[in-house]
Design a protein around this motif. Structure first.
Motif, PDB file in Angstrom:
ATOM      1  N   TRP A  71     -21.970  40.669  86.716  1.00 24.72           N
ATOM      2  CA  TRP A  71     -21.255  40.160  85.545  1.00 24.72           C
ATOM      3  C   TRP A  71     -22.233  40.002  84.383  1.00 24.72           C
ATOM      4  N   GLU A  72     -21.818  40.418  83.183  1.00 21.57           N
ATOM      5  CA  GLU A  72     -22.702  40.390  82.017  1.00 21.57           C
ATOM      6  C   GLU A  72     -22.276  39.310  81.020  1.00 21.57           C
ATOM      7  N   PHE A  73     -23.220  38.466  80.635  1.00 24.58           N
ATOM      8  CA  PHE A  73     -22.986  37.357  79.710  1.00 24.58           C
ATOM      9  C   PHE A  73     -23.713  37.622  78.405  1.00 24.58           C
ATOM     10  N   ASP A  74     -23.010  37.439  77.275  1.00 24.20           N
ATOM     11  CA  ASP A  74     -23.649  37.677  75.988  1.00 24.20           C
ATOM     12  C   ASP A  74     -24.350  36.417  75.474  1.00 24.20           C
ATOM     13  N   ALA A  75     -24.876  36.470  74.249  1.00 28.67           N
ATOM     14  CA  ALA A  75     -25.654  35.362  73.695  1.00 28.67           C
ATOM     15  C   ALA A  75     -24.832  34.099  73.512  1.00 28.67           C
ATOM     16  N   GLU A  76     -23.503  34.216  73.456  1.00 30.50           N
ATOM     17  CA  GLU A  76     -22.638  33.050  73.326  1.00 30.50           C
ATOM     18  C   GLU A  76     -22.163  32.532  74.681  1.00 30.50           C
ATOM     19  N   GLY A  77     -22.644  33.153  75.755  1.00 31.91           N
ATOM     20  CA  GLY A  77     -22.256  32.719  77.093  1.00 31.91           C
ATOM     21  C   GLY A  77     -20.958  33.309  77.592  1.00 31.91           C
ATOM     22  N   LYS A  78     -20.363  34.235  76.814  1.00 25.62           N
ATOM     23  CA  LYS A  78     -19.095  34.850  77.212  1.00 25.62           C
ATOM     24  C   LYS A  78     -19.335  36.099  78.059  1.00 25.62           C
ATOM     25  N   VAL A  79     -18.521  36.282  79.080  1.00 26.01           N
ATOM     26  CA  VAL A  79     -18.616  37.484  79.909  1.00 26.01           C
ATOM     27  C   VAL A  79     -18.045  38.665  79.130  1.00 26.01           C
ATOM     28  N   GLN A  80     -18.828  39.749  79.074  1.00 30.98           N
ATOM     29  CA  GLN A  80     -18.416  40.946  78.352  1.00 30.98           C
ATOM     30  C   GLN A  80     -18.071  42.114  79.282  1.00 30.98           C
ATOM     31  N   PHE A  81     -18.495  42.011  80.532  1.00 35.09           N
ATOM     32  CA  PHE A  81     -18.236  43.128  81.455  1.00 35.09           C
ATOM     33  C   PHE A  81     -18.259  42.630  82.884  1.00 35.09           C
ATOM     34  N   ILE A  82     -17.244  43.033  83.661  1.00 37.11           N
ATOM     35  CA  ILE A  82     -17.169  42.746  85.094  1.00 37.11           C
ATOM     36  C   ILE A  82     -17.115  44.091  85.810  1.00 37.11           C
ATOM     37  N   PRO A  83     -18.218  44.539  86.396  1.00 37.60           N
ATOM     38  CA  PRO A  83     -18.287  45.887  86.989  1.00 37.60           C
ATOM     39  C   PRO A  83     -17.154  46.205  87.954  1.00 37.60           C
ATOM     40  N   SER A  84     -16.759  45.243  88.778  1.00 41.21           N
ATOM     41  CA  SER A  84     -15.720  45.531  89.773  1.00 41.21           C
ATOM     42  C   SER A  84     -14.350  45.784  89.161  1.00 41.21           C
ATOM     43  N   ARG A  85     -14.169  45.440  87.874  1.00 42.32           N
ATOM     44  CA  ARG A  85     -12.870  45.629  87.215  1.00 42.32           C
ATOM     45  C   ARG A  85     -12.874  46.823  86.268  1.00 42.32           C
ATOM     46  N   GLY A  86     -14.061  47.375  85.985  1.00 40.30           N
ATOM     47  CA  GLY A  86     -14.122  48.547  85.119  1.00 40.30           C
ATOM     48  C   GLY A  86     -14.265  48.201  83.651  1.00 40.30           C
ATOM     49  N   GLU A  87     -14.512  49.240  82.852  1.00 39.89           N
ATOM     50  CA  GLU A  87     -14.829  49.075  81.441  1.00 39.89           C
ATOM     51  C   GLU A  87     -13.703  48.469  80.611  1.00 39.89           C
ATOM     52  N   ASP A  88     -12.476  48.859  80.838  1.00 41.55           N
ATOM     53  CA  ASP A  88     -11.383  48.495  79.929  1.00 41.55           C
ATOM     54  C   ASP A  88     -10.538  47.331  80.430  1.00 41.55           C
ATOM     55  N   SER A  89     -10.983  46.644  81.443  1.00 39.37           N
ATOM     56  CA  SER A  89     -10.197  45.537  81.994  1.00 39.37           C
ATOM     57  C   SER A  89     -10.389  44.266  81.178  1.00 39.37           C
ATOM     58  N   ALA A  90      -9.354  43.432  81.138  1.00 43.53           N
ATOM     59  CA  ALA A  90      -9.423  42.162  80.419  1.00 43.53           C
ATOM     60  C   ALA A  90     -10.374  41.204  81.128  1.00 43.53           C
ATOM     61  N   ILE A  91     -11.009  40.356  80.330  1.00 47.05           N
ATOM     62  CA  ILE A  91     -11.930  39.350  80.868  1.00 47.05           C
ATOM     63  C   ILE A  91     -11.202  38.013  80.933  1.00 47.05           C
ATOM     64  N   PRO A  92     -11.246  37.314  82.080  1.00 46.50           N
ATOM     65  CA  PRO A  92     -10.603  35.996  82.164  1.00 46.50           C
ATOM     66  C   PRO A  92     -11.120  35.062  81.065  1.00 46.50           C
ATOM     67  N   GLU A  93     -10.232  34.294  80.486  1.00 51.25           N
ATOM     68  CA  GLU A  93     -10.587  33.422  79.369  1.00 51.25           C
ATOM     69  C   GLU A  93     -11.663  32.416  79.755  1.00 51.25           C
ATOM     70  N   ARG A  94     -11.638  31.935  80.978  1.00 51.62           N
ATOM     71  CA  ARG A  94     -12.593  30.901  81.402  1.00 51.62           C
ATOM     72  C   ARG A  94     -13.940  31.476  81.822  1.00 51.62           C
ATOM     73  N   ALA A  95     -14.093  32.796  81.713  1.00 53.33           N
ATOM     74  CA  ALA A  95     -15.357  33.424  82.112  1.00 53.33           C
ATOM     75  C   ALA A  95     -16.395  33.210  81.024  1.00 53.33           C
ATOM     76  N   ARG A  96     -16.911  31.996  80.983  1.00 49.87           N
ATOM     77  CA  ARG A  96     -17.843  31.606  79.929  1.00 49.87           C
ATOM     78  C   ARG A  96     -18.716  30.452  80.404  1.00 49.87           C
ATOM     79  N   ILE A  97     -19.985  30.478  80.000  1.00 52.23           N
ATOM     80  CA  ILE A  97     -20.894  29.376  80.288  1.00 52.23           C
ATOM     81  C   ILE A  97     -21.476  28.864  78.973  1.00 52.23           C
ATOM     82  N   ASP A  98     -22.193  27.755  79.045  1.00 47.37           N
ATOM     83  CA  ASP A  98     -22.742  27.145  77.829  1.00 47.37           C
ATOM     84  C   ASP A  98     -23.917  27.933  77.274  1.00 47.37           C
ATOM     85  N   ALA A  99     -23.929  28.061  75.945  1.00 48.23           N
ATOM     86  CA  ALA A  99     -25.026  28.711  75.223  1.00 48.23           C
ATOM     87  C   ALA A  99     -25.598  27.709  74.224  1.00 48.23           C
TER      88      ALA A  99
END
Length: 391
Positions: A71-99
């Motif tokens: 799982w890839e997290f950007d500088a704001e702590g938001k998940v931008q990519f989930i490999p098991s779901r593929g490139e164009d899949s939606a990201i769960p809203e709660r997939a975020r950590i503190d930045a």
């Protein structure tokens, strides 16, 4: 340990092309550089299955990837990519950590650990001599203490102990001649002017003896700052020889402190003298460390009734007063006792600015519990500025 302050997480030179773990306030964080060179800081935990992001890698999306499931997290702590779901899949809203906000100054990476908006944060302390390479020569020193950060800061501003703990700075028989001339304090800082009578300078092939006579007066100005729990010690050896030790003291946990120190000097500015400067600074930290590790209690006493203080302790009293004010009025102290029953079972995180901006967002991780304020803030009288006050 206090939140809503800037702390030094690591030396700038340490964070390159791979993620780096930093521990502060008892919590783990990950530091990583994006393509622009900026350092970013996130909680070091993947909210998928608890992987350590600092063990992962940086990606083409300017993210840090979890080594467990990618799982890839950007500088704001938001998940931008989930490999098991593929490139164009939606990201769960709660997939975020503190930045957390970051800045690089004085060769250090500073991180704001709290949820205050930018306009309400105390500033990183000034250290203009660091960038004045023409007149000052800097060297970096690091020291790890077996002691709480509040004790470490108090030790750094305590001038009276030098006559007994540091043979290079004072004579025991001159202790009563050492004098505090003035104490100043503001909302989050304090400083004092002192005169000491240390022994002759030694080292640098005997040259130092030429610059300070035996038992000659030396003027010392220590200062403390809540941001970074910094201590700045300005020593005027004589009319033209000066040195400054600026150290940011980061609480790793309740009982461990990591000091990031830079010493600058306006004499012997050639690299050949750097080794001696580092050696002497480390020796001073070591002498202090032996004392601090044995202090009882480990933390600053909550009440002055448990200690006996004298007039030479008034500057340390200013440090305690300012620190206690931010505990009792602002409620910034972490309640570590409340977390102990969950140790090993639950992950906490320091609240980030995004939490205040998104009060209704359902975050996956709970924030560290804080000790509730016990008294209300009292405004300073109109005729007495709150920014400076003499004691």
């Amino acid at each position: 340990m206090l939140t809503n302050l800037w702390y030094v997480a690591e030396w700038s030179k340490t964070v390159k092309d791979k993620p780096v773990r930093a521990k502060m306030l008892g919590q783990n964080f990950v530091l990583f550089r994006d393509k622009s060179g900026k350092v970013n800081c996130l909680s070091d935990v993947c909210i998928h299955r608890g992987g350590s992001l600092s063990k992962g890698w940086t990606t083409k999306r300017d993210c840090v990837a979890c080594p467990y499931h990618g799982w890839e997290f950007d500088a704001e702590g938001k998940v931008q990519f989930i490999p098991s779901r593929g490139e164009d899949s939606a990201i769960p809203e709660r997939a975020r950590i503190d930045a957390y906000p970051t800045e690089e100054r004085y060769g250090m990476i500073w991180v704001f650990l709290g949820d205050l908006p930018e306009e309400e944060r105390y500033p990183i302390p000034d250290f203009p001599e660091y960038d004045d390479k023409k007149n000052w020569r800097p060297v970096e020193v690091e020291y790890n203490w077996e002691g709480s950060v509040d004790r470490v800061v108090e030790n750094g501003i305590d001038i009276a102990h030098t006559a007994f703990v540091h043979p290079g700075f004072g004579y025991p028989e001159m202790a009563e001649k050492n004098e505090i001339l003035k104490v100043n304090r503001g909302e989050y800082w304090g400083s004092s002017d002192n005169v000491l009578y240390p022994p002759q300078l030694e080292g640098n092939f005997g040259l130092n003896k030429l610059f300070r006579a035996d038992k000659a007066a030396t003027y010392v100005t220590p200062a403390f700052y809540l941001p970074g729990h910094c201590v700045r010690l300005h020593i005027k050896v004589n009319s033209w020889m000066e040195m400054i030790i600026f150290d940011a003291n980061t609480p790793i946990d309740e009982n461990t402190t990591r000091s990031f120190a830079v010493q600058v000097r306006n004499f012997f500015k050639w690299p050949i003298f750097d080794g001696g400067a580092k050696k002497r600074t480390k020796r001073v930290f070591g002498e202090d460390g032996d004392i601090v590790s044995q202090l009882s209690p480990n933390y600053l006493p909550e009440s002055l009734e448990n200690e006996v203080s004298v007039e030479q302790d008034k500057f340390m009293g200013a440090w305690r007063m300012i620190r206690r004010k931010h505990i009792e009025e602002k409620g910034w102290k972490i309640d570590t006792k409340a977390m102990k029953p969950y140790e090993g079972e639950k992950v906490f995180t320091i609240p980030s600015p995004a939490r205040r901006l998104n009060p209704h967002f359902k975050w996956a991780l709970d924030t560290v519990p804080l000790i509730a304020p016990t008294r209300r803030a009292v405004a300073a009288p109109a005729e007495e500025p709150a920014s400076t006050e003499s004691v």
